[in-house]
Design a protein around this motif. Structure first.
Motif, PDB file in Angstrom:
ATOM      1  N   VAL A   1     -71.005  64.338 -10.982  1.00 49.02           N
ATOM      2  CA  VAL A   1     -71.318  65.106 -10.091  1.00 49.02           C
ATOM      3  C   VAL A   1     -70.124  65.644  -9.424  1.00 49.02           C
ATOM      4  N   ALA A   2     -69.527  64.436  -8.747  1.00 51.81           N
ATOM      5  CA  ALA A   2     -68.404  65.024  -7.866  1.00 51.81           C
ATOM      6  C   ALA A   2     -67.297  65.511  -8.681  1.00 51.81           C
ATOM      7  N   GLU A   3     -66.833  65.193  -9.889  1.00 47.09           N
ATOM      8  CA  GLU A   3     -65.949  65.655 -10.746  1.00 47.09           C
ATOM      9  C   GLU A   3     -66.032  67.094 -11.033  1.00 47.09           C
TER      10      GLU A   3
ATOM     11  N   ALA B   1     -73.232  63.413   3.254  1.00 49.78           N
ATOM     12  CA  ALA B   1     -73.594  63.435   1.790  1.00 49.78           C
ATOM     13  C   ALA B   1     -73.213  64.793   1.735  1.00 49.78           C
ATOM     14  N   ASP B   2     -72.563  65.147   0.771  1.00 51.37           N
ATOM     15  CA  ASP B   2     -72.255  66.484   0.053  1.00 51.37           C
ATOM     16  C   ASP B   2     -73.324  67.033  -0.995  1.00 51.37           C
ATOM     17  N   ALA B   3     -73.914  66.125  -1.582  1.00 50.70           N
ATOM     18  CA  ALA B   3     -74.821  66.648  -2.955  1.00 50.70           C
ATOM     19  C   ALA B   3     -75.855  65.464  -3.138  1.00 50.70           C
ATOM     20  N   VAL B   4     -77.126  65.894  -3.624  1.00 48.18           N
ATOM     21  CA  VAL B   4     -77.878  65.082  -4.013  1.00 48.18           C
ATOM     22  C   VAL B   4     -78.270  65.562  -5.416  1.00 48.18           C
ATOM     23  N   ILE B   5     -78.121  64.647  -6.564  1.00 49.93           N
ATOM     24  CA  ILE B   5     -78.641  64.778  -7.883  1.00 49.93           C
ATOM     25  C   ILE B   5     -79.750  64.163  -8.174  1.00 49.93           C
ATOM     26  N   LEU B   6     -80.884  64.678  -8.753  1.00 50.77           N
ATOM     27  CA  LEU B   6     -82.234  64.379  -8.958  1.00 50.77           C
ATOM     28  C   LEU B   6     -82.533  64.522 -10.516  1.00 50.77           C
TER      29      LEU B   6
ATOM     30  N   ASP C   1     -64.187  69.925  -3.046  1.00 50.97           N
ATOM     31  CA  ASP C   1     -63.644  68.658  -2.903  1.00 50.97           C
ATOM     32  C   ASP C   1     -64.808  67.672  -2.724  1.00 50.97           C
ATOM     33  N   VAL C   2     -65.418  67.015  -3.604  1.00 43.13           N
ATOM     34  CA  VAL C   2     -66.428  66.237  -3.381  1.00 43.13           C
ATOM     35  C   VAL C   2     -66.121  64.769  -4.051  1.00 43.13           C
ATOM     36  N   SER C   3     -66.289  63.623  -3.200  1.00 43.67           N
ATOM     37  CA  SER C   3     -66.285  62.123  -3.480  1.00 43.67           C
ATOM     38  C   SER C   3     -67.498  61.630  -4.224  1.00 43.67           C
ATOM     39  N   ALA C   4     -67.516  60.801  -5.138  1.00 43.97           N
ATOM     40  CA  ALA C   4     -68.789  60.490  -5.785  1.00 43.97           C
ATOM     41  C   ALA C   4     -69.572  59.410  -4.655  1.00 43.97           C
TER      42      ALA C   4
ATOM     43  N   GLY D   1     -76.929  67.657 -18.370  1.00 43.67           N
ATOM     44  CA  GLY D   1     -77.422  68.207 -17.542  1.00 43.67           C
ATOM     45  C   GLY D   1     -76.749  68.526 -16.027  1.00 43.67           C
ATOM     46  N   VAL D   2     -76.136  67.485 -15.769  1.00 46.52           N
ATOM     47  CA  VAL D   2     -75.028  67.656 -14.394  1.00 46.52           C
ATOM     48  C   VAL D   2     -74.215  68.785 -14.557  1.00 46.52           C
TER      49      VAL D   2
END
Lengths: 393, 393
Positions: A92-94, A63-68, A102-105, A128-129
């Motif tokens: 978030v990925a975009e 995982a590259d990121a966590v959105i909460l 470079d992040v994939s959803a 917010g993102v």
């Protein structure tokens, strides 16, 4: 510092309008070089859309990121709710990719918390993102903002940090009601810069959750959104390239998770007492847990403690409802150091028990074996009834 | 008439001083010709002395009398407490024998209710036994006195009577807190003048308890003293000497027990709503029960109902914690006739739900099978917290 204490992580917390006048969207990004991730989710059959999504994301261990977000659980919202979660991860990925990462959803974990059964305000969440990606920072304030943004009825943010030989572990959590095992009803994100394999990270997280969040039982209610996530960046410049000292890492992770669990219990809705139920002399650790959990779930015990009444009969009665091995004529019970029940009957003078402080320790000696476990819980108060009867109205 | 409605029974209720200014000792005597008896007891490992005693008494299927006291549970009182129960039974047998009924102490069932962990005031109790024997009567007032004497925090007496072809069934019960299955925390005595074998009486009682008292779950707390007793005298002059019509008798017994269970729930400590949770479309009756019980034990659901909030998310969340077979995307939930959850998501407008009255019906359609079960419970209120935090102080 919490989630940005470990090297390789950035975070942000912004107000997107999901809640009135408060931060409600948090983002944690792992910039690597490792992107190992592990997560433990609610076992509730009614799992929220973000849980269903994140289970898929985590399946490859990356995982590259966590959105909460707070301000809405996105649970019981059906296919449209799942599409909302998917859209959030895509956004978030975009935005991260546009910012140079470079992040994939499919490498973006999503967590939501708040009311069940309502769709999220997607325009607000997506704005917010964007704001969160723009605000990403490795500074302390960013981690503090993220911890603040995941609060619901929490009165304070919950964070903790530990460092060891060539690694740091930091974490944040939310949860102030619906706290129950399997797991405490809550969200938590723990980050580390340790050099550790995904398999070792996963094993360490499961062990830490078992003895921390899973033993915090505020009101016996398991949520649809419970998630604990661990992310490892391997970015610590002083780390041993051959890998972290695993026992030392486990201790640090246990301490971070146990501290966060204790902070959740200390902030449970309407509680006047934090109660540690320590069951000793159990035949197995599972039986020690089961005995403590039965007491933690007894409304009669919890109201008695609220009334500062060391009612050991309600403790024995609760233990007696379980299948735990013990002899009701030899069991001892102490409350705040006074053994008011001896041999299953009247022990020391109950008037010696002081319940005026917030901290209560119950010790139950089953006299059946050598193992022990401690369950954390709260008393049941007028404020709990008030807060939970008024939550959605 | 309750316990004296059936021919062959006398009863009494007197004030012995175990409680201040209230009746606290009840006696029910079966004058035969049959003395068949059956009983169902708490499954709590921490069983009170009178439960331990009565289990021995009932083992041969005969009982001549039941002595019951409020003002003390005689639980967690060790060997001295058991001796107190034994002494009480001896006193009942002696006084009944002196009055002309030849009774053995080993045919006297004993029930106690009140605070756990305190010895009974035996001089007071024994004087109450003497007064009760002297006051025995088959009149209605005697049954009413007995029902009154077993009250603890009950605000009203609970009694019920049904008649059939050549038989009458009457019963009384107490219980207003610590109501939970296996069984509702309570005492109940049911009498009948039916001509029925001990084996048939026992089977009928277990079936009736299963679908009545065991489905009343007020606060999830199982007591140390729960006892339901059935006594058969065979004294009905119109009865078929070859035996009662068993199906008809079962229906009458079910109705008496269900009515008493509903009265217990209606008088539960501090409740503002009586809630029937009807789970339909279940794969098995056990699963229907399990789903309803999970909702009945959810403090979040119970506080929501107190707040007149039809919070179906908390219902789904509770059902989801069980192992019950259902698909979270097809489950429907109605509250007071409004299907506010359809297909696991938002259904009809929740504002259509009227929760201003005391009676609440929740229907959960699992869409997994053809069976159903109903669990009775209450809301969780400020008054519950108040009564149970102040009970012993």
């Amino acid at each position: 510092m919490s989630v940005t204490a470990a090297a390789g992580f950035r975070a942000a917390g912004v107000a997107a309008g999901l809640k009135a006048d408060a931060k409600d969207v948090a983002l944690v990004v792992n910039d690597g070089p490792l992107h190992h991730a592990s997560a433990v989710f609610t076992t509730n059959t009614v799992a929220a859309a973000p849980v269903l999504w994140s289970r898929q994301v985590i399946s490859d261990g990356r995982a590259d990121a966590v959105i909460l977000n707070s301000g809405g659980a996105n649970a019981c919202t059906g296919a449209p709710g799942f599409a909302d979660t998917h859209t959030t991860a895509e956004e978030v990925a975009e935005k991260l990719t546009a910012s140079g990462r470079d992040v994939s959803a499919t490498d973006v974990l999503v967590c939501s918390t708040g009311l069940i059964g309502e769709r999220l305000d997607m325009p607000a969440l997506l704005s917010g993102v964007e704001g969160a990606v723009q605000g990403l920072s490795a500074e302390q304030h960013a981690a503090a903002d993220a911890a603040e943004a995941i609060r619901t009825t929490d009165t304070v943010s919950k964070t903790e940090t530990r460092s060891g030989s060539g690694f740091t572990v930091g974490g944040m959590a939310k949860g102030a009601g619906m706290l129950a095992p399997g797991m405490a009803t809550m969200l938590a994100v723990v980050t580390t810069d340790a050099v550790i394999s995904q398999e070792d990270l996963d094993a360490a997280l499961r062990e830490a959750v078992r003895i921390s969040f899973n033993r915090a039982d505020s009101d016996g209610c398991m949520s649809t959104n419970d998630t604990v996530i661990a992310l490892a960046s391997g970015a610590n410049s002083e780390s041993d390239p051959s890998g972290v000292d695993l026992p030392e890492f486990q201790v640090a992770l246990n301490e971070v998770c146990s501290s966060l669990a204790a902070q959740l219990i200390a902030d449970a809705e309407g509680a006047h007492h934090e109660i540690a139920i320590r069951t000793v002399g159990a035949l197995t650790e599972e039986q020690a847990e089961e005995a403590g959990r039965a007491v933690a779930r007894s409304n009669l015990f919890k109201t008695a403690i609220f009334g500062r009444d060391p009612n050991w009969g309600r403790i024995l009665s609760a233990v007696g409802t379980t299948d735990v091995d013990f002899d009701p004529t030899t069991i001892d019970v102490a409350v705040n150091g006074v053994w008011i029940c001896r041999g299953g009957g009247i022990g020391e003078d109950r008037d010696l028990v002081d319940l005026s402080g917030r901290d209560v320790e119950v010790v139950i000696d089953l006299k059946a074996g050598e193992t022990e476990a401690t369950i954390l819980t709260n008393d049941l108060t007028h404020d709990y009834v008030h807060e939970n009867s008024a939550y959605s109205s």
